[in-house]
Scaffold this motif. Structure first.
Motif, PDB file in Angstrom:
ATOM      1  N   MET A 171      35.396  62.846  45.626  1.00 38.94           N
ATOM      2  CA  MET A 171      35.867  61.612  47.003  1.00 38.94           C
ATOM      3  C   MET A 171      37.036  62.016  47.148  1.00 38.94           C
ATOM      4  N   THR A 172      37.449  61.686  48.648  1.00 40.26           N
ATOM      5  CA  THR A 172      38.172  61.846  49.560  1.00 40.26           C
ATOM      6  C   THR A 172      39.262  59.997  49.431  1.00 40.26           C
ATOM      7  N   VAL A 173      40.644  60.399  50.018  1.00 44.34           N
ATOM      8  CA  VAL A 173      41.498  59.256  50.619  1.00 44.34           C
ATOM      9  C   VAL A 173      40.140  58.505  51.638  1.00 44.34           C
ATOM     10  N   ALA A 174      40.119  58.903  52.664  1.00 45.97           N
ATOM     11  CA  ALA A 174      39.154  58.509  53.424  1.00 45.97           C
ATOM     12  C   ALA A 174      37.759  57.636  53.179  1.00 45.97           C
ATOM     13  N   THR A 175      37.383  58.135  52.528  1.00 51.34           N
ATOM     14  CA  THR A 175      36.016  57.503  51.591  1.00 51.34           C
ATOM     15  C   THR A 175      36.382  56.600  50.492  1.00 51.34           C
ATOM     16  N   ALA A 176      37.189  56.090  49.962  1.00 51.32           N
ATOM     17  CA  ALA A 176      37.472  55.660  48.762  1.00 51.32           C
ATOM     18  C   ALA A 176      38.187  54.447  50.083  1.00 51.32           C
ATOM     19  N   LEU A 177      39.208  54.508  50.933  1.00 52.29           N
ATOM     20  CA  LEU A 177      39.609  53.148  52.255  1.00 52.29           C
ATOM     21  C   LEU A 177      38.041  52.351  52.455  1.00 52.29           C
ATOM     22  N   GLU A 178      37.169  52.818  52.165  1.00 49.32           N
ATOM     23  CA  GLU A 178      35.770  52.175  52.858  1.00 49.32           C
ATOM     24  C   GLU A 178      35.860  51.415  51.690  1.00 49.32           C
ATOM     25  N   GLY A 179      34.846  50.366  51.510  1.00 49.61           N
ATOM     26  CA  GLY A 179      34.704  49.065  50.959  1.00 49.61           C
ATOM     27  C   GLY A 179      35.647  47.827  50.841  1.00 49.61           C
ATOM     28  N   GLU A 180      35.768  46.601  49.800  1.00 42.86           N
ATOM     29  CA  GLU A 180      36.536  45.849  50.155  1.00 42.86           C
ATOM     30  C   GLU A 180      37.351  45.894  48.889  1.00 42.86           C
ATOM     31  N   GLN A 181      38.871  44.906  49.222  1.00 45.00           N
ATOM     32  CA  GLN A 181      39.553  44.911  48.903  1.00 45.00           C
ATOM     33  C   GLN A 181      39.622  44.603  47.673  1.00 45.00           C
ATOM     34  N   LEU A 182      40.405  44.547  46.603  1.00 45.14           N
ATOM     35  CA  LEU A 182      40.247  43.933  45.328  1.00 45.14           C
ATOM     36  C   LEU A 182      41.178  42.448  45.757  1.00 45.14           C
ATOM     37  N   SER A 183      41.334  42.029  46.404  1.00 47.28           N
ATOM     38  CA  SER A 183      41.605  40.175  46.386  1.00 47.28           C
ATOM     39  C   SER A 183      40.346  39.927  46.734  1.00 47.28           C
ATOM     40  N   LYS A 184      39.633  40.062  47.982  1.00 47.49           N
ATOM     41  CA  LYS A 184      38.351  39.625  48.285  1.00 47.49           C
ATOM     42  C   LYS A 184      37.309  39.791  47.023  1.00 47.49           C
ATOM     43  N   LEU A 185      36.678  40.894  46.731  1.00 48.07           N
ATOM     44  CA  LEU A 185      35.866  40.846  45.270  1.00 48.07           C
ATOM     45  C   LEU A 185      37.072  39.637  44.480  1.00 48.07           C
ATOM     46  N   SER A 186      37.900  39.817  44.020  1.00 50.07           N
ATOM     47  CA  SER A 186      38.447  38.944  42.759  1.00 50.07           C
ATOM     48  C   SER A 186      38.302  37.531  42.671  1.00 50.07           C
ATOM     49  N   ARG A 187      38.405  36.690  44.296  1.00 48.75           N
ATOM     50  CA  ARG A 187      37.797  35.649  44.662  1.00 48.75           C
ATOM     51  C   ARG A 187      36.316  35.347  44.681  1.00 48.75           C
ATOM     52  N   GLU A 188      35.448  36.393  44.751  1.00 48.36           N
ATOM     53  CA  GLU A 188      34.108  36.342  45.224  1.00 48.36           C
ATOM     54  C   GLU A 188      33.188  36.021  43.181  1.00 48.36           C
ATOM     55  N   ASN A 189      34.547  36.562  42.887  1.00 51.61           N
ATOM     56  CA  ASN A 189      33.888  36.426  41.132  1.00 51.61           C
ATOM     57  C   ASN A 189      35.439  37.172  40.681  1.00 51.61           C
ATOM     58  N   GLU A 190      35.847  36.446  40.394  1.00 50.82           N
ATOM     59  CA  GLU A 190      37.135  36.967  39.569  1.00 50.82           C
ATOM     60  C   GLU A 190      36.841  37.419  37.784  1.00 50.82           C
ATOM     61  N   GLN A 191      36.333  36.995  37.072  1.00 52.25           N
ATOM     62  CA  GLN A 191      35.789  37.783  35.565  1.00 52.25           C
ATOM     63  C   GLN A 191      34.842  38.830  35.456  1.00 52.25           C
ATOM     64  N   GLU A 192      34.137  39.216  36.597  1.00 57.28           N
ATOM     65  CA  GLU A 192      33.807  41.312  37.199  1.00 57.28           C
ATOM     66  C   GLU A 192      34.480  41.919  37.511  1.00 57.28           C
ATOM     67  N   ILE A 193      35.722  41.269  38.110  1.00 61.22           N
ATOM     68  CA  ILE A 193      36.803  42.156  39.125  1.00 61.22           C
ATOM     69  C   ILE A 193      37.936  42.918  37.864  1.00 61.22           C
ATOM     70  N   GLU A 194      37.873  41.789  37.140  1.00 63.67           N
ATOM     71  CA  GLU A 194      38.447  41.735  35.082  1.00 63.67           C
ATOM     72  C   GLU A 194      38.137  42.757  34.581  1.00 63.67           C
ATOM     73  N   ASN A 195      36.477  42.239  34.517  1.00 65.97           N
ATOM     74  CA  ASN A 195      35.766  43.781  33.834  1.00 65.97           C
ATOM     75  C   ASN A 195      35.949  44.672  34.033  1.00 65.97           C
ATOM     76  N   VAL A 196      35.696  44.898  35.872  1.00 67.53           N
ATOM     77  CA  VAL A 196      35.297  45.907  36.251  1.00 67.53           C
ATOM     78  C   VAL A 196      36.751  47.355  35.592  1.00 67.53           C
ATOM     79  N   MET A 197      37.912  46.789  36.433  1.00 67.06           N
ATOM     80  CA  MET A 197      39.734  47.014  36.160  1.00 67.06           C
ATOM     81  C   MET A 197      39.520  47.748  35.054  1.00 67.06           C
ATOM     82  N   ILE A 198      38.922  46.484  33.985  1.00 68.87           N
ATOM     83  CA  ILE A 198      38.849  47.113  32.131  1.00 68.87           C
ATOM     84  C   ILE A 198      38.160  48.683  32.434  1.00 68.87           C
TER      85      ILE A 198
END
Length: 146
Positions: A1-28
């Motif tokens: 993985m590179t910085v360039a490929t890592a920049l793709e995707g959704e921000q944590l804030s958006k993911l957290s708004r969509e499903n806060e519990q799921e993003i917490e579990n992913v981060m854990i």
């Protein structure tokens, strides 16, 4: 993985708004994996992992999950120095270095090709053919009686 490929995707804030519990579990899970893969004397406790996960979601809301994974991969590889201990300040320090230095290096070395700008074809004014009657119709009518 590179910085360039890592920049793709959704921000944590958006993911957290969509499903806060799921993003917490992913981060854990990400932090627990990092904790288990680093050879330090004292490992993080489950409570510390949870607190760090919440701090990352709160403080680094603009990052993507792949950026966090990339940051931890770089940290394990020694990019941010030797890992002597594992605690919240250390992990947050890795993320700070990734966000401010690693990404800055990427954006400073990334060359953006200049787009060649072509001049648009200049359109010649088109001639308009009018008859004498058309021209007379366009003239204002003289309302004075002569």
């Amino acid at each position: 993985m590179t910085v360039a490929t890592a920049l793709e995707g959704e921000q944590l804030s958006k993911l957290s708004r969509e499903n806060e519990q799921e993003i917490e579990n992913v981060m854990i899970a990400i932090i627990a994996n990092f904790n288990n893969s680093v050879n330090v004397g004292n490992k993080l406790t489950p409570d510390q992992i949870y607190e760090i996960a919440l701090s990352i979601i709160s403080d680094y809301w603009m990052l993507k999950i792949d950026e966090i994974l990339n940051c931890f991969k770089m940290a394990k590889g020694g990019k941010y120095g030797e890992i002597k201990r594992l605690d919240q300040p250390t992990i947050m320090g890795f993320l700070h270095q990734y966000d401010t230095k690693t990404k800055a290096e990427y954006f400073n070395t990334k060359t953006v090709p200049m787009q060649r700008r072509e001049r648009e074809e200049e359109n010649e004014p088109k001639a308009i053919l009018l008859s004498v009657e058309d021209i007379k119709a366009l003239k204002p009518k003289d309302n004075t009686n002569k």
